[in-house]
Design a protein around this motif. Sequence first.
Motif, PDB file in Angstrom:
ATOM      1  N   GLU A 129      15.955  -8.351  18.021  1.00  0.00           N
ATOM      2  CA  GLU A 129      17.399  -8.516  18.244  1.00  0.00           C
ATOM      3  C   GLU A 129      17.907  -7.576  19.325  1.00  0.00           C
ATOM      4  N   GLU A 130      17.519  -6.305  19.257  1.00  0.00           N
ATOM      5  CA  GLU A 130      18.005  -5.326  20.238  1.00  0.00           C
ATOM      6  C   GLU A 130      17.457  -5.620  21.637  1.00  0.00           C
ATOM      7  N   TRP A 131      16.213  -6.009  21.707  1.00  0.00           N
ATOM      8  CA  TRP A 131      15.594  -6.325  23.001  1.00  0.00           C
ATOM      9  C   TRP A 131      16.304  -7.513  23.660  1.00  0.00           C
ATOM     10  N   THR A 132      16.640  -8.529  22.832  1.00  0.00           N
ATOM     11  CA  THR A 132      17.313  -9.716  23.358  1.00  0.00           C
ATOM     12  C   THR A 132      18.772  -9.422  23.697  1.00  0.00           C
ATOM     13  N   GLN A 178      16.706   3.806  13.653  1.00  0.00           N
ATOM     14  CA  GLN A 178      15.718   4.400  14.558  1.00  0.00           C
ATOM     15  C   GLN A 178      15.384   3.451  15.712  1.00  0.00           C
ATOM     16  N   VAL A 179      15.233   2.171  15.399  1.00  0.00           N
ATOM     17  CA  VAL A 179      14.922   1.194  16.446  1.00  0.00           C
ATOM     18  C   VAL A 179      16.047   1.153  17.469  1.00  0.00           C
ATOM     19  N   ARG A 180      17.306   1.185  16.989  1.00  0.00           N
ATOM     20  CA  ARG A 180      18.437   1.149  17.924  1.00  0.00           C
ATOM     21  C   ARG A 180      18.486   2.418  18.775  1.00  0.00           C
ATOM     22  N   GLN A 181      18.120   3.557  18.192  1.00  0.00           N
ATOM     23  CA  GLN A 181      18.073   4.801  18.955  1.00  0.00           C
ATOM     24  C   GLN A 181      17.012   4.716  20.069  1.00  0.00           C
ATOM     25  N   ILE A 182      15.903   4.091  19.760  1.00  0.00           N
ATOM     26  CA  ILE A 182      14.857   3.929  20.781  1.00  0.00           C
ATOM     27  C   ILE A 182      15.374   3.071  21.932  1.00  0.00           C
ATOM     28  N   HIS A 193       6.660   7.941  15.447  1.00  0.00           N
ATOM     29  CA  HIS A 193       6.072   7.654  14.144  1.00  0.00           C
ATOM     30  C   HIS A 193       7.186   7.441  13.125  1.00  0.00           C
ATOM     31  N   SER A 194       6.830   6.867  12.021  1.00  0.00           N
ATOM     32  CA  SER A 194       7.758   6.669  10.897  1.00  0.00           C
ATOM     33  C   SER A 194       9.029   5.940  11.301  1.00  0.00           C
ATOM     34  N   VAL A 195       8.875   4.913  12.148  1.00  0.00           N
ATOM     35  CA  VAL A 195      10.041   4.110  12.548  1.00  0.00           C
ATOM     36  C   VAL A 195      10.278   3.086  11.438  1.00  0.00           C
ATOM     37  N   ASN A 196      11.026   3.548  10.416  1.00  0.00           N
ATOM     38  CA  ASN A 196      11.187   2.760   9.193  1.00  0.00           C
ATOM     39  C   ASN A 196      12.536   2.069   9.089  1.00  0.00           C
ATOM     40  N   SER A 197      13.498   2.432   9.937  1.00  0.00           N
ATOM     41  CA  SER A 197      14.866   1.919   9.756  1.00  0.00           C
ATOM     42  C   SER A 197      15.398   1.260  11.018  1.00  0.00           C
ATOM     43  N   ALA A 198      16.415   0.413  10.815  1.00  0.00           N
ATOM     44  CA  ALA A 198      17.072  -0.243  11.943  1.00  0.00           C
ATOM     45  C   ALA A 198      17.722   0.791  12.852  1.00  0.00           C
ATOM     46  N   ARG A 203       0.826  -1.206   0.000  1.00  0.00           N
ATOM     47  CA  ARG A 203       0.000   0.000   0.000  1.00  0.00           C
ATOM     48  C   ARG A 203       0.865   1.263   0.000  1.00  0.00           C
ATOM     49  N   GLY A 204       2.168   1.060  -0.207  1.00  0.00           N
ATOM     50  CA  GLY A 204       3.061   2.207  -0.327  1.00  0.00           C
ATOM     51  C   GLY A 204       3.719   2.642   0.960  1.00  0.00           C
ATOM     52  N   TYR A 205       3.543   1.874   2.046  1.00  0.00           N
ATOM     53  CA  TYR A 205       4.171   2.223   3.325  1.00  0.00           C
ATOM     54  C   TYR A 205       5.486   1.465   3.484  1.00  0.00           C
ATOM     55  N   ALA A 206       6.385   2.031   4.298  1.00  0.00           N
ATOM     56  CA  ALA A 206       7.696   1.408   4.501  1.00  0.00           C
ATOM     57  C   ALA A 206       7.572   0.121   5.315  1.00  0.00           C
ATOM     58  N   GLU A 207       8.551  -0.740   5.141  1.00  0.00           N
ATOM     59  CA  GLU A 207       8.587  -1.994   5.885  1.00  0.00           C
ATOM     60  C   GLU A 207       8.954  -1.723   7.350  1.00  0.00           C
ATOM     61  N   VAL A 208       8.382  -2.497   8.276  1.00  0.00           N
ATOM     62  CA  VAL A 208       8.719  -2.379   9.699  1.00  0.00           C
ATOM     63  C   VAL A 208       9.930  -3.254   9.982  1.00  0.00           C
ATOM     64  N   PRO A 209      10.975  -2.702  10.630  1.00  0.00           N
ATOM     65  CA  PRO A 209      12.174  -3.506  10.932  1.00  0.00           C
ATOM     66  C   PRO A 209      11.928  -4.460  12.104  1.00  0.00           C
ATOM     67  N   ILE A 210      11.108  -5.469  11.863  1.00  0.00           N
ATOM     68  CA  ILE A 210      10.674  -6.385  12.923  1.00  0.00           C
ATOM     69  C   ILE A 210      11.854  -7.076  13.588  1.00  0.00           C
ATOM     70  N   ASP A 211      12.772  -7.625  12.773  1.00  0.00           N
ATOM     71  CA  ASP A 211      13.890  -8.400  13.319  1.00  0.00           C
ATOM     72  C   ASP A 211      14.774  -7.560  14.237  1.00  0.00           C
ATOM     73  N   VAL A 212      14.905  -6.280  13.927  1.00  0.00           N
ATOM     74  CA  VAL A 212      15.783  -5.415  14.733  1.00  0.00           C
ATOM     75  C   VAL A 212      15.176  -5.179  16.131  1.00  0.00           C
ATOM     76  N   TYR A 213      13.858  -4.987  16.179  1.00  0.00           N
ATOM     77  CA  TYR A 213      13.208  -4.843  17.491  1.00  0.00           C
ATOM     78  C   TYR A 213      13.562  -6.028  18.388  1.00  0.00           C
TER      79      TYR A 213
END
Length: 447
Positions: A51-54, A98-102, A91-96, A39-49
């Motif tokens: 990986e970083e949490w673990t 950004q996830v690491r910054q969180i 919002h717009s958490v589209n990249s690995a 639908r034109g939206y960016a992919e969610v970096p699921i694996d990074v969430y």
Amino acid sequence: MTSYRQRVIRADGRTLNIVQHRGHLSYCVTGCCCGRTERGYAEVPIDVYKEEWTRRKIRNEVHLTKGGCLGPCALANVACLVFDGRSVWFHSVNSAWQVRQIFDYIESMLKADRFLKPPTELSEFVFNYYDWDVREPAALTEEIKTQQPSGGIMLLSHADTDLLTLAKAKELLPPELEVNCFSLNALHSEDQMEALLAGELGRAQVIVLRVHGPLSCVPAFTRLRETCVERGQSLVLISGTGELSPEFSQTVNVPADVMETAASYLALGGISNFVELCHFLSDRLLLSGYGYALPTPMPEHGVYLPDMDAATIEDWERSVDPRRPTAAVLFYRAHRMSGNTGFIDGLAQALELSGLNVLCIFTSSLKSMESGKPAAFHWIEGRADVLISTLSFALGEINTGDITEAGEAITSLEQLGIPVIQAIASGMARGAWEGSRRGLNSLDTAI
């Protein structure tokens, strides 16, 4: 880092120690927009969430949840962090990156042992989905000051039967006389009292407080009394247990004879007495002209038949089948006076369908004696083959810290010479009972 646990008893009765967390990070991945590349939206970096949490080994301090729609769909790829009772939305958490910054942000708060504002790197992705920071809190105190009594009577009582009786009495009162009630059992905090004072309690000119216990068991009683003094409301304080405690002299703007007469109406009970109570309080404290009858004694004990107002034992005997055994059912007079007899009618019907005659007897208490035995037993002796009692409280005096000898009421039960079954009459909602791991509430269980 100190770890805290809470002891929780699960619905099946098993006791578990649950680790309590500082925070919770949730991110949307299966909603209508987030991660929907088609639908034109960016992919969610699921694996990074994950990986970083673990990798950071913070699972006992901050939980991670991959979920569905979190709400603000137009922003897409949304994440919500709750930490120490504060929420931060991204919002717009589209990249690995950004996830690491969180997760760096989370670790910085864990090390500082307190909530911190998001770092500059994340600031452009932060928004507030809730209005907690911008909404003006409701100024209840100011509402109370501006609220003016408009007349009417408000009854607050610990006894549910008082509220049921008043509900029936309202049907017989003049429509212009506003009468309301509220259960003190539902009043748990000072904030609730403030809300009541800003609402219907603040509008009543006459407030009747019938307390089954000390006044200290009423949250914010002092606030209630102060408000009545400031605003000229009449506060009628009545002990629901009949105790003449000096603290009930704190009545506001009410003559002593009014308080005593109001207590008599309530103690005697019954719909007609509650109707006259409202007429009496309105005439004496609101200067209306309804007229009122004096408190009318109601029978303390008697036979109950659902289709008769004042049944006698002779009325019952004419309706029974002498070939059947008889079950006597004891219940409190307060239920009879308030019309709250649905549970007795249901029990009687079930017993009759089982092939029994049913003799329903109401009583104020088994402590009320006649000729050396509970007054209610005079109808039961020689007629019943089994006794089902829905009464709740002690039959005699308790010697705290010492041996309690069997009293006259206990001996009378033995002298009946028939089986005695205790049936708990609970005011607990059926849904709460069905969903409770304990069944009945603590008071019923203790009884």
